[in-house]
Design an enzyme around this catalytic site. Structure first.
Site, short mmCIF file in Angstrom:
data_model
loop_
_atom_site.label_atom_id
_atom_site.label_comp_id
_atom_site.label_asym_id
_atom_site.label_seq_id
_atom_site.Cartn_x
_atom_site.Cartn_y
_atom_site.Cartn_z
N CYS A 1 0.85 -1.19 0.00
CA CYS A 1 0.00 0.00 0.00
C CYS A 1 0.89 1.25 0.00
O CYS A 1 2.08 1.16 0.25
CB CYS A 1 -0.87 0.02 1.24
SG CYS A 1 -1.73 -1.52 1.53
N ARG B 1 2.50 0.76 -6.07
CA ARG B 1 2.70 -0.04 -4.85
C ARG B 1 1.45 -0.81 -4.47
O ARG B 1 1.51 -1.77 -3.71
CB ARG B 1 3.06 0.87 -3.67
CG ARG B 1 4.43 1.48 -3.77
CD ARG B 1 4.62 2.45 -2.63
NE ARG B 1 4.61 1.75 -1.35
CZ ARG B 1 5.70 1.35 -0.72
NH1 ARG B 1 6.88 1.58 -1.26
NH2 ARG B 1 5.62 0.73 0.42
N TRP C 1 -3.47 -2.20 -1.28
CA TRP C 1 -3.29 -3.54 -1.87
C TRP C 1 -3.80 -4.50 -0.79
O TRP C 1 -3.19 -4.63 0.26
CB TRP C 1 -1.81 -3.78 -2.16
CG TRP C 1 -1.49 -5.06 -2.86
CD1 TRP C 1 -1.52 -5.29 -4.21
CD2 TRP C 1 -1.02 -6.28 -2.27
NE1 TRP C 1 -1.11 -6.57 -4.47
CE2 TRP C 1 -0.81 -7.19 -3.30
CE3 TRP C 1 -0.78 -6.68 -0.95
CZ2 TRP C 1 -0.35 -8.49 -3.07
CZ3 TRP C 1 -0.33 -7.97 -0.72
CH2 TRP C 1 -0.12 -8.85 -1.78
N ASN D 1 -0.24 1.05 6.43
CA ASN D 1 0.40 -0.03 5.68
C ASN D 1 0.90 -1.05 6.69
O ASN D 1 1.41 -0.68 7.74
CB ASN D 1 1.63 0.47 4.91
CG ASN D 1 1.26 1.40 3.78
OD1 ASN D 1 0.10 1.53 3.44
ND2 ASN D 1 2.26 2.04 3.20
N GLY D 2 0.80 -2.33 6.36
CA GLY D 2 1.29 -3.36 7.28
C GLY D 2 0.14 -4.25 7.73
O GLY D 2 -0.94 -4.24 7.14
N GLU E 1 13.91 -16.64 -14.30
CA GLU E 1 13.57 -15.22 -14.37
C GLU E 1 12.70 -14.93 -15.60
O GLU E 1 11.72 -14.17 -15.52
CB GLU E 1 14.85 -14.38 -14.36
CG GLU E 1 14.67 -12.89 -14.49
CD GLU E 1 13.79 -12.24 -13.42
OE1 GLU E 1 13.43 -12.88 -12.43
OE2 GLU E 1 13.43 -11.06 -13.60
N LYS F 1 8.94 -13.37 -15.35
CA LYS F 1 8.53 -12.14 -16.04
C LYS F 1 7.26 -12.39 -16.84
O LYS F 1 6.32 -11.60 -16.80
CB LYS F 1 9.62 -11.64 -17.01
CG LYS F 1 10.81 -10.99 -16.40
CD LYS F 1 10.60 -9.63 -15.78
CE LYS F 1 10.17 -9.76 -14.36
NZ LYS F 1 11.12 -9.91 -13.33
N GLU G 1 4.05 -13.08 -14.55
CA GLU G 1 3.50 -12.01 -13.72
C GLU G 1 2.84 -10.89 -14.51
O GLU G 1 1.92 -10.25 -14.03
CB GLU G 1 4.54 -11.46 -12.73
CG GLU G 1 5.68 -10.70 -13.31
CD GLU G 1 6.66 -10.20 -12.24
OE1 GLU G 1 6.27 -10.02 -11.09
OE2 GLU G 1 7.85 -10.01 -12.59
N HIS H 1 12.81 -35.44 -16.72
CA HIS H 1 12.33 -36.09 -15.50
C HIS H 1 10.89 -35.69 -15.18
O HIS H 1 10.45 -35.87 -14.05
CB HIS H 1 13.25 -35.74 -14.33
CG HIS H 1 14.66 -36.21 -14.54
ND1 HIS H 1 15.02 -37.53 -14.50
CD2 HIS H 1 15.79 -35.52 -14.85
CE1 HIS H 1 16.32 -37.65 -14.75
NE2 HIS H 1 16.80 -36.44 -14.98
N LYS I 1 4.49 -3.68 -5.92
CA LYS I 1 5.91 -3.49 -6.18
C LYS I 1 6.75 -3.89 -4.99
O LYS I 1 7.80 -4.49 -5.13
CB LYS I 1 6.16 -2.02 -6.53
CG LYS I 1 7.61 -1.69 -6.83
CD LYS I 1 8.06 -2.41 -8.08
CE LYS I 1 9.52 -2.22 -8.37
NZ LYS I 1 10.01 -3.26 -9.30
O1 M6R Z 1 12.16 -5.46 -3.62
P1 M6R Z 1 12.62 -6.89 -3.66
O2 M6R Z 1 13.73 -7.14 -4.60
O3 M6R Z 1 12.92 -7.41 -2.28
O4 M6R Z 1 11.35 -7.68 -4.19
C1 M6R Z 1 11.35 -9.08 -4.26
C2 M6R Z 1 10.19 -9.59 -5.08
O5 M6R Z 1 8.97 -9.22 -4.49
C3 M6R Z 1 10.22 -9.05 -6.51
O6 M6R Z 1 11.43 -9.36 -7.15
C4 M6R Z 1 9.05 -9.64 -7.34
O7 M6R Z 1 9.24 -11.01 -7.52
C5 M6R Z 1 8.93 -8.91 -8.66
N1 M6R Z 1 7.54 -8.71 -8.97
C6 M6R Z 1 9.54 -9.65 -9.79
O8 M6R Z 1 9.40 -9.00 -11.01
#
Ligand code: M6R
Length: 608
Positions: free
Chosen positions: A2, A27, A74, A100-101, A481, A485, A488, A504, A603
């Site tokens: 948030c 965020r 969020w 937030n939290g 990775e 990408k 997500e 396997h 984020k």
């Molecule tokens: O800010 P951070 O690098 O600690 O974040 C970690 C993950 O939340 C972040 O890399 C997430 O997987 C991204 N959405 C990947 O694109």
């Protein structure tokens, strides 16, 4: 997660708060709200959906006032709807809270408050705070907030206003980032500097346990015992246009295209070309201390976890010290073997990821030294780690991490060079690595120059239901990775696997509908990868291959080719990451997805 922004000063609050919320929208973005002191009481507007919905409401029915707080949410507790949107109000509507939290003892506090007559209007844990502050309110807002927070377990960054103590914002932090912005005769509170950067660069990062009181003529910071605290004022050197799109349709594309510059920034001033190593000012470890460690544990989440895997391979290969990579979210729940002779490296773009922060604290509790590899200057991990390496990638706004990943790998390479030298890597072996690093910015540019080719491959695959990404050695993490990408931002199911593991199990999935991305640069495992390509082709799979030269052994086995420049093995995942980011981006755009704000994602994941 948030986002919070608050303002007190001579200007109208609502345009400033909405502008701040828009900058924080990356965020969290399922609902938003504002609470402004209108001279008579607290006036709120809330709306489910994007900030633009809230903006529509505020434009239709403006609120006049020069002190207010706002929030973009969020969801963690309760659906993303009007009732659950922040700010939350006390029973008498005199106190408004944004948070937030997570309040971990929210349920028991709620029950206790209901038992003494409070009526709740939402399913959120945050609303507990509004009622708890109301319960303790006796004319002074910060005293009531302090009392309330003493009852609370969990994490919070909060901002509170009250029409019964109307000239102040009270903000407090425990486990969720919050900063105070110092303007000319005006003050801000925000969860992220981007919310207020248009108005001030002077900020104070609050520490856990801090409570700030912002009034028109000044601010104070106190601790939980109400004792005055002094905190340093930081000058932020990010430009506003660094956090704007600069002509690109999405932040993600802008950030992908920034990578020649951002990796250069990560290296800047740190390479010792002749000596074939790197210097790192912030790690706060002498050579003797660096040599005392028996092992290294790297902990991170998501994309940062993938860069950690590449770091593991580099450090073990060159510095010959055992390295383990741990999901931060699992680390502290499994009684890890870690102590003073372990170096813990913590990787986080935001420096605020709750799981990563908790893992770092756990490692430190057990006596390990923690080094942070972080992008956001002044973030919690940066401040609480014992030393670290800033990656200097600049603000990353797109939820999908791109430039932070490549810069993290560079930072890990610099650390590897430094440690490996101490542990016996000769200068003549370090020098070609440094030279390869220096070539990377131009090589990334070469890849970016071919973005159109990647876009046309995306045309062929935007209706795929599944994707497999396969690589070996350094490019197994690149496969993970690439798959992350794609999934997500496009919502296509994608998996990354070590190429040889395919036989396997995942090989059962291969048919003519399954696109398989092979990361197959000309490296030490290339011939092995060719055999895996053959296995896919023999079962009718559609092969997209990332290659670095014309390979006769691949002739007739691949359907689409993406050419990347040649580099040494350890940097091949950097040159692979860029086209994989572009492939995911173009596929997502063609599917009409919101790439910068993918559904359900935030984020910075500041909840456990
Ligand atoms: O800010 P951070 O690098 O600690 O974040 C970690 C993950 O939340 C972040 O890399 C997430 O997987 C991204 N959405 C990947 O694109």
């Amino acid at each position: 997660m948030c986002g919070i922004v608050g303002y007190v000063g001579p200007r109208l609050a609502s345009p400033l708060l909405l502008e701040g919320l828009k900058r924080l929208e990356y965020r969290g973005y399922d609902s938003a709200g504002v609470a402004i002191m209108n001279g008579k009481g607290v006036e709120t507007r809330k709306a489910p959906g994007k900030i633009s919905e809230l903006e529509r409401l505020v434009t239709a029915a403006p609120i006049h006032g020069t002190l207010g707080i706002a929030h973009t949410r969020w969801a963690t507790h309760g659906a993303p709807n009007f009732c659950n949107a922040h700010p939350h109000l006390s029973c008498d509507n005199n106190i408004a809270v944004v948070h937030n939290g997570i309040i971990e003892n929210g349920s028991s506090l709620r029950q206790a408050l209901e038992d003494v007559g409070h009526t709740f209007r939402s399913e959120t844990d945050t609303e507990v705070l509004a009622h708890l502050i109301e319960e303790f309110f006796d004319g002074n807002l910060e005293e009531a907030v302090l009392e309330a927070l003493r009852k609370v377990e969990g994490t919070y960054g909060i901002a509170v206003v009250s029409s019964r103590d109307p000239n102040k914002i009270v903000a407090a932090r425990k486990g969720s980032p919050l900063l105070v912005g110092l303007g000319e005769g005006e003050y801000f509170v925000a969860s992220d500097v981007s919310a207020i950067l248009a108005h001030t660069r002077q900020v104070i990062y609050l520490d856990d346990g801090d409570l700030a009181v912002l009034e028109r003529d000044g601010y104070r910071i106190i601790d939980m015992q109400a004792l005055p605290m002094t905190r340093a004022v930081n000058s932020i050197d990010w430009d506003l246009d660094m956090i704007e799109r600069g002509g690109f349709p999405h932040f993600m594309l802008k950030e992908i295209f920034e990578q020649p510059t951002t990796i250069e920034n990560t290296m800047r001033g740190r390479l010792l070309v002749e000596e074939g190593t790197a210097k790192l000012g912030g790690i706060n470890l002498t050579n003797e201390e660096l040599l005392e460690f028996d092992n290294i544990v790297i902990t991170a989440c998501g994309t940062s976890w993938h860069s950690a895997l590449i770091g593991e391979f580099m450090i073990e290969e060159l510095a010959r010290i055992p390295v383990e990579v741990e999901y931060a979210s699992e680390f502290r729940y499994r009684n890890p073997v870690i102590g003073p002779r372990t170096l813990c490296i913590v990787i986080s773009q935001s420096g605020e990821t709750a799981d990563t922060l908790a893992a770092m604290r756990e490692a430190q509790k057990r006596g390990a030294r923690a080094l942070g590899i972080v992008n956001v200057v002044g973030s919690t991990i940066a401040r609480e780690s014992d030393g670290g390496i800033y990656i200097h990638a600049g603000p990353e706004i797109g939820v999908a991490s791109t430039k932070a990943f490549t810069s993290q790998v560079i930072a890990l390479a610099l650390f590897t060079l430094r440690l490996a030298r101490l542990r016996g890597l000769p200068a003549e072996e370090g020098r070609p690595i440094v030279e390869a690093l220096q070539k990377l910015p131009a090589q990334i540019k070469d890849v970016l120059d071919r973005a159109d080719e990647i876009e046309s491959i995306a045309d062929e695959f935007n209706d795929a239901a599944n994707f497999l990404y396969l690589g070996r050695g350094y490019n197994f993490p690149a496969a993970l990775e690439g798959a992350l990408k794609l999934k997500e931002i496009s919502y296509i199911h994608a998996e990354g696997y070590p190429a040889a593991e395919m036989k396997h199990g995942p090989i059962a999935l291969i048919d003519e509908n399954m696109p398989v991305v092979f990361i197959a640069p000309h490296d030490s495992v290339f011939d092995k990868v060719v055999s895996n390509v053959q296995e896919v082709k023999a079962r009718g799979g559609r092969v997209i291959a990332l290659t670095s030269r014309s390979e006769p052994s691949l002739a007739g086995k691949i359907d689409y080719e993406i050419r990347v420049p040649e580099t040494i093995d350890m940097f091949t995942p950097i040159l692979a990451a860029v086209p994989l980011q572009l492939l995911a981006y173009y596929i997502a755009v063609k599917r009409g997805a919101n790439v910068d704000q993918p559904r359900n994602l935030a984020k910075s994941v500041t909840v456990e």
